[in-house]
Design a protein around this motif. Structure first.
Motif, PDB file in Angstrom:
ATOM      1  N   THR A 126       0.833  -1.194   0.000  1.00 47.10           N
ATOM      2  CA  THR A 126       0.000   0.000   0.000  1.00 47.10           C
ATOM      3  C   THR A 126       0.868   1.244   0.000  1.00 47.10           C
ATOM      4  N   ASP A 127       0.241   2.396  -0.220  1.00 46.72           N
ATOM      5  CA  ASP A 127       0.980   3.655  -0.203  1.00 46.72           C
ATOM      6  C   ASP A 127       1.509   3.963   1.184  1.00 46.72           C
ATOM      7  N   ASP A 128       0.712   3.641   2.211  1.00 44.04           N
ATOM      8  CA  ASP A 128       1.094   3.958   3.587  1.00 44.04           C
ATOM      9  C   ASP A 128       2.211   3.051   4.094  1.00 44.04           C
ATOM     10  N   LYS A 129       2.076   1.772   3.846  1.00 40.90           N
ATOM     11  CA  LYS A 129       3.045   0.792   4.344  1.00 40.90           C
ATOM     12  C   LYS A 129       3.640   0.069   3.148  1.00 40.90           C
ATOM     13  N   PRO A 130       4.961   0.043   3.021  1.00 42.87           N
ATOM     14  CA  PRO A 130       5.591  -0.526   1.841  1.00 42.87           C
ATOM     15  C   PRO A 130       5.206  -1.980   1.575  1.00 42.87           C
ATOM     16  N   LEU A 131       5.333  -2.848   2.559  1.00 47.40           N
ATOM     17  CA  LEU A 131       4.982  -4.245   2.334  1.00 47.40           C
ATOM     18  C   LEU A 131       4.511  -4.837   3.651  1.00 47.40           C
ATOM     19  N   ASP A 132       3.261  -5.210   3.680  1.00 49.94           N
ATOM     20  CA  ASP A 132       2.669  -5.795   4.873  1.00 49.94           C
ATOM     21  C   ASP A 132       2.087  -7.137   4.438  1.00 49.94           C
ATOM     22  N   SER A 133       2.115  -8.120   5.315  1.00 48.99           N
ATOM     23  CA  SER A 133       1.567  -9.421   4.926  1.00 48.99           C
ATOM     24  C   SER A 133       0.436  -9.810   5.868  1.00 48.99           C
ATOM     25  N   GLU A 134      -0.468 -10.600   5.317  1.00 45.90           N
ATOM     26  CA  GLU A 134      -1.612 -11.071   6.090  1.00 45.90           C
ATOM     27  C   GLU A 134      -1.832 -12.535   5.749  1.00 45.90           C
ATOM     28  N   GLU A 135      -2.059 -13.350   6.779  1.00 47.76           N
ATOM     29  CA  GLU A 135      -2.333 -14.767   6.550  1.00 47.76           C
ATOM     30  C   GLU A 135      -3.834 -14.976   6.425  1.00 47.76           C
ATOM     31  N   LEU A 136      -4.215 -15.746   5.407  1.00 48.29           N
ATOM     32  CA  LEU A 136      -5.618 -15.995   5.101  1.00 48.29           C
ATOM     33  C   LEU A 136      -5.874 -17.493   5.044  1.00 48.29           C
ATOM     34  N   GLN A 137      -7.050 -17.899   5.512  1.00 53.39           N
ATOM     35  CA  GLN A 137      -7.482 -19.300   5.444  1.00 53.39           C
ATOM     36  C   GLN A 137      -8.392 -19.472   4.236  1.00 53.39           C
ATOM     37  N   PHE A 138      -8.075 -20.464   3.397  1.00 50.11           N
ATOM     38  CA  PHE A 138      -8.873 -20.760   2.211  1.00 50.11           C
ATOM     39  C   PHE A 138     -10.242 -21.319   2.600  1.00 50.11           C
ATOM     40  N   LEU A 139     -11.282 -20.815   1.941  1.00 49.73           N
ATOM     41  CA  LEU A 139     -12.633 -21.347   2.145  1.00 49.73           C
ATOM     42  C   LEU A 139     -13.172 -22.027   0.896  1.00 49.73           C
ATOM     43  N   ALA A 140     -13.100 -21.337  -0.262  1.00 48.29           N
ATOM     44  CA  ALA A 140     -13.671 -21.902  -1.487  1.00 48.29           C
ATOM     45  C   ALA A 140     -13.163 -21.146  -2.708  1.00 48.29           C
ATOM     46  N   SER A 141     -13.243 -21.800  -3.866  1.00 50.09           N
ATOM     47  CA  SER A 141     -12.922 -21.168  -5.152  1.00 50.09           C
ATOM     48  C   SER A 141     -14.101 -21.353  -6.090  1.00 50.09           C
ATOM     49  N   PHE A 142     -14.189 -20.457  -7.058  1.00 49.01           N
ATOM     50  CA  PHE A 142     -15.229 -20.569  -8.076  1.00 49.01           C
ATOM     51  C   PHE A 142     -14.791 -19.776  -9.306  1.00 49.01           C
ATOM     52  N   TYR A 143     -15.481 -20.027 -10.409  1.00 52.77           N
ATOM     53  CA  TYR A 143     -15.221 -19.294 -11.647  1.00 52.77           C
ATOM     54  C   TYR A 143     -16.438 -18.450 -11.987  1.00 52.77           C
ATOM     55  N   HIS A 144     -16.161 -17.261 -12.497  1.00 54.17           N
ATOM     56  CA  HIS A 144     -17.212 -16.378 -12.987  1.00 54.17           C
ATOM     57  C   HIS A 144     -16.686 -15.777 -14.286  1.00 54.17           C
ATOM     58  N   GLN A 145     -17.360 -16.053 -15.399  1.00 56.00           N
ATOM     59  CA  GLN A 145     -16.948 -15.582 -16.720  1.00 56.00           C
ATOM     60  C   GLN A 145     -15.469 -15.877 -16.973  1.00 56.00           C
ATOM     61  N   ASP A 146     -15.077 -17.123 -16.787  1.00 58.13           N
ATOM     62  CA  ASP A 146     -13.721 -17.628 -17.029  1.00 58.13           C
ATOM     63  C   ASP A 146     -12.645 -17.010 -16.141  1.00 58.13           C
TER      64      ASP A 146
END
Length: 193
Positions: A126-146
């Motif tokens: 982001t503009d405010d912070k050069p590089l920040d990381s966040e851990e995320l837990q996967f829930l689901a995937s899907f496709y919309h218009q390829d």
């Protein structure tokens, strides 16, 4: 801005939840995690009642599993509205109800157990912070218009800083404001005890 009205007989220390409202009238129910009295009102540390989620769009040129793949965090309201029915349907298969709430998307229901191979570390530049990381837990995937999309929930709690003023209104305050740093630190420190 957000706003909240409640009856004058409620004292700030007796409030256990508030409802934030965004400029478009969407609401977000939050627990009051901590409160701090100040001369200009009471500052509140809030956490959503439901579970926050984010939707990522994957680069068409790379696969999700590749280290150099690019994920784009969806923040555009019209793009989210376009894929919302598909996202809601895929989460319903997990007995989760997706909600288009204020300030963040949320789900209601019980999350599946955390699996190590389902955790994604998202680098936020982001503009405010050069590089920040966040851990995320996967829930689901899907496709919309390829286009491939994935839904994740942050492992760290999503917290909001708000101010309850003398008129009985609650509004969000920017935690990045230098004047708010001591207040935020005290709210977080008290919360950890």
């Amino acid at each position: 801005m957000s706003s909240f009205q409640f009856s004058p007989e409620n004292e700030p220390e007796e409030i256990d939840s508030v409802t934030l409202t965004d400029d478009e009238g969407r609401t977000l129910e939050c627990y009051v995690e901590n409160a701090l009295e100040a001369e200009d009102g009471t500052y509140l540390l809030l956490m959503p009642v439901d579970i926050p989620v984010v939707i990522l769009a994957w680069d068409d040129q790379a696969e999700e599993e590749e280290e150099d793949s690019n994920a784009i965090l969806l923040e555009d309201k019209s793009e989210i509205e376009g894929i919302f029915p598909d996202a809601k349907a895929v989460l319903a298969e997990l007995d989760l109800t997706l909600k288009f709430t204020a300030f963040t998307l949320t789900v209601q229901g019980e999350l599946p157990p955390i699996e190590d191979d389902g955790i994604l570390t998202l680098e936020l530049d982001t503009d405010d912070k050069p590089l920040d990381s966040e851990e995320l837990q996967f829930l689901a995937s899907f496709y919309h218009q390829d286009q491939k999309y994935s839904i994740y929930t942050p492992l760290a709690p999503l917290l909001f800083l708000a101010k309850y003023n003398l008129l009985g209104e609650v509004s969000l305050v920017s935690p990045d404001d230098a004047r708010m740093q001591p207040i935020l630190e005290e709210l977080l420190f008290d919360e950890m005890e």
